[in-house]
Design a protein around this motif. Sequence first.
Motif, short mmCIF file in Angstrom:
data_model
loop_
_atom_site.label_atom_id
_atom_site.label_comp_id
_atom_site.label_asym_id
_atom_site.label_seq_id
_atom_site.Cartn_x
_atom_site.Cartn_y
_atom_site.Cartn_z
N GLN A 283 0.83 -1.20 0.00
CA GLN A 283 0.00 0.00 0.00
C GLN A 283 0.86 1.26 0.00
OE1 GLN A 283 -3.13 0.32 -0.38
NE2 GLN A 283 -4.01 -1.69 0.02
N ARG A 284 1.97 1.24 0.75
CA ARG A 284 2.88 2.40 0.73
C ARG A 284 3.52 2.57 -0.64
NH1 ARG A 284 4.10 0.57 6.01
NH2 ARG A 284 5.92 -0.58 5.23
N GLN A 285 3.91 1.46 -1.27
CA GLN A 285 4.47 1.57 -2.62
C GLN A 285 3.44 2.15 -3.60
OE1 GLN A 285 5.89 -2.30 -3.72
NE2 GLN A 285 7.59 -2.28 -2.24
N LEU B 107 3.42 6.06 -5.73
CA LEU B 107 3.23 6.28 -7.17
C LEU B 107 2.42 7.54 -7.44
CD1 LEU B 107 2.50 2.67 -8.48
CD2 LEU B 107 4.62 3.97 -8.63
N GLY B 108 1.61 7.96 -6.46
CA GLY B 108 0.79 9.15 -6.66
C GLY B 108 1.63 10.41 -6.89
N PRO B 109 2.52 10.77 -5.96
CA PRO B 109 3.37 11.96 -6.20
C PRO B 109 4.24 11.83 -7.45
CG PRO B 109 3.41 11.34 -3.89
CD PRO B 109 2.71 10.24 -4.61
N GLU B 110 4.76 10.62 -7.71
CA GLU B 110 5.58 10.45 -8.90
C GLU B 110 4.76 10.70 -10.17
OE1 GLU B 110 8.42 7.07 -11.04
OE2 GLU B 110 7.39 6.63 -9.15
N GLU B 111 3.54 10.17 -10.18
CA GLU B 111 2.69 10.40 -11.35
C GLU B 111 2.32 11.87 -11.48
OE1 GLU B 111 -1.38 8.55 -13.35
OE2 GLU B 111 -0.95 8.25 -11.22
N GLN B 112 2.06 12.53 -10.34
CA GLN B 112 1.74 13.94 -10.38
C GLN B 112 2.92 14.75 -10.92
OE1 GLN B 112 0.52 15.45 -6.58
NE2 GLN B 112 -0.06 17.46 -7.38
N ARG B 113 4.13 14.40 -10.50
CA ARG B 113 5.31 15.09 -10.99
C ARG B 113 5.47 14.90 -12.50
NH1 ARG B 113 10.23 13.21 -12.05
NH2 ARG B 113 9.72 11.22 -11.06
N LEU B 114 5.26 13.67 -12.97
CA LEU B 114 5.37 13.41 -14.40
C LEU B 114 4.28 14.13 -15.19
CD1 LEU B 114 6.27 9.60 -14.36
CD2 LEU B 114 7.78 11.52 -14.87
N ARG B 115 3.08 14.19 -14.61
CA ARG B 115 2.01 14.90 -15.31
C ARG B 115 2.30 16.39 -15.40
NH1 ARG B 115 -2.25 12.02 -16.71
NH2 ARG B 115 -2.67 10.02 -15.68
N ALA B 116 2.88 16.96 -14.33
CA ALA B 116 3.26 18.37 -14.39
C ALA B 116 4.32 18.61 -15.47
CB ALA B 116 3.77 18.84 -13.03
N GLN B 117 5.29 17.70 -15.55
CA GLN B 117 6.29 17.81 -16.61
C GLN B 117 5.67 17.65 -17.98
OE1 GLN B 117 9.46 15.06 -15.79
NE2 GLN B 117 10.07 16.08 -13.89
#
Length: 400
Positions: free
Chosen positions: A244-246, A250-260
């Motif tokens: 569940q932690r893993q 993924l949420g912040p990583e996906e958000q960062r990639l979406r911002a990029q």
Amino acid sequence: MDQRVNRPERQSDDPEINLRTAPDKETQAASEAVSPPGRARPRRLRLRLYGAILAALIVIGAGGWWLWQQFTHVFVTDARVAADIVAISSRVPGWVTAVDVIAGDAVHKGDVLVRIDERESHLRAQELDAQLAGVARRREEIEARIVLTDHQTQSRITARQAAVRAAEAALAAAKAQRNLAKTENARAEKLAPGGAITRAYLDQTRAALETARQQVLSAQAGLESARAAVAEAEAARGELAVLQRQLAELGPEEQRLRAQRERAALDLEDRTILMPFDGVVDQTFIDEGEYVTPGQRLLMIHDPDHVRVEANIKETDIRFFRPGKTVTITVDALPGRRFEGTVTRVGQAATSEFALLPNPNPSGNFTKITQRLPVRIAVQQDDGELKPGMMVEVEATTGD
């Protein structure tokens, strides 16, 4: 008595000339017979006098009209047609691949003005799309592992809990058997001294009691083992929390990639410069093939339907230019045309206050100069004939 001597006129050798002059002589003779020669000169003098009087009246009338205008009107020659000229700049660096307009073009809103090389931006956007797709696959994998681990650990815990219950039942049975063996042994121990039972029976009760005690110990060990198995199964379920932690990471990583990705899309969009409104192109500063940098001015545009007149009014005349005052405008480029304007704004500071080199007058020498204040006048455009920069003259009445 007036004596006249009639002298014969000299005849020309050419008969045609004699024919042309003969009627003229007859006409002159008739006129001399009708009008005396003394009255011709006074008539010419009267005509000249009348012409001089008429000219004087015209000059006096024009001068009077000019004086009346000077007293009742204010004329401003320091005025120009103005508009909001927008400088279009680039937000991204790159090579100019196309310039679709030139100076003087009328362009509609949304039309392409300039294109900048976008190949690198396309590759960056594709790279970020691939990373986002990888994050989505990792999320699906972790979610599947969570479901699998949940089912496995839940079934294992259920089995271990059943084993605990069986061990508890076995322990209870062993204890009951031990209690029974203990009672039998105690009875045999009381009867053995009196000879009521045999020695062999006593030994059997003692062996049965010891066996029952060992069975109780074995049942207790089985129960502890079953309970340990339950704890182990519950500990294995803790892997769900790790997964569940893993998944949460993924949420912040996906958000960062979406911002990029959005930044890359914005960079890609900025490489096609569009017309922000309906207007005309005033001037272009780049050509196809040039390299531009962020903030570099590419071209200038304005909306021809929204023009105005900006005038610098003497401070002695500014009282005649209140907001809402109607004035008359004449354009140097359009002789004979008169436009009606309305004063919309009066500046709050003289133009000299914004000079690059102000004159603080430290020496004490003073020359008084009439200052000017900026005034903005609204004027209606006429089929695009009013263009920014044209010189105009503003006329305002001195009355209310």
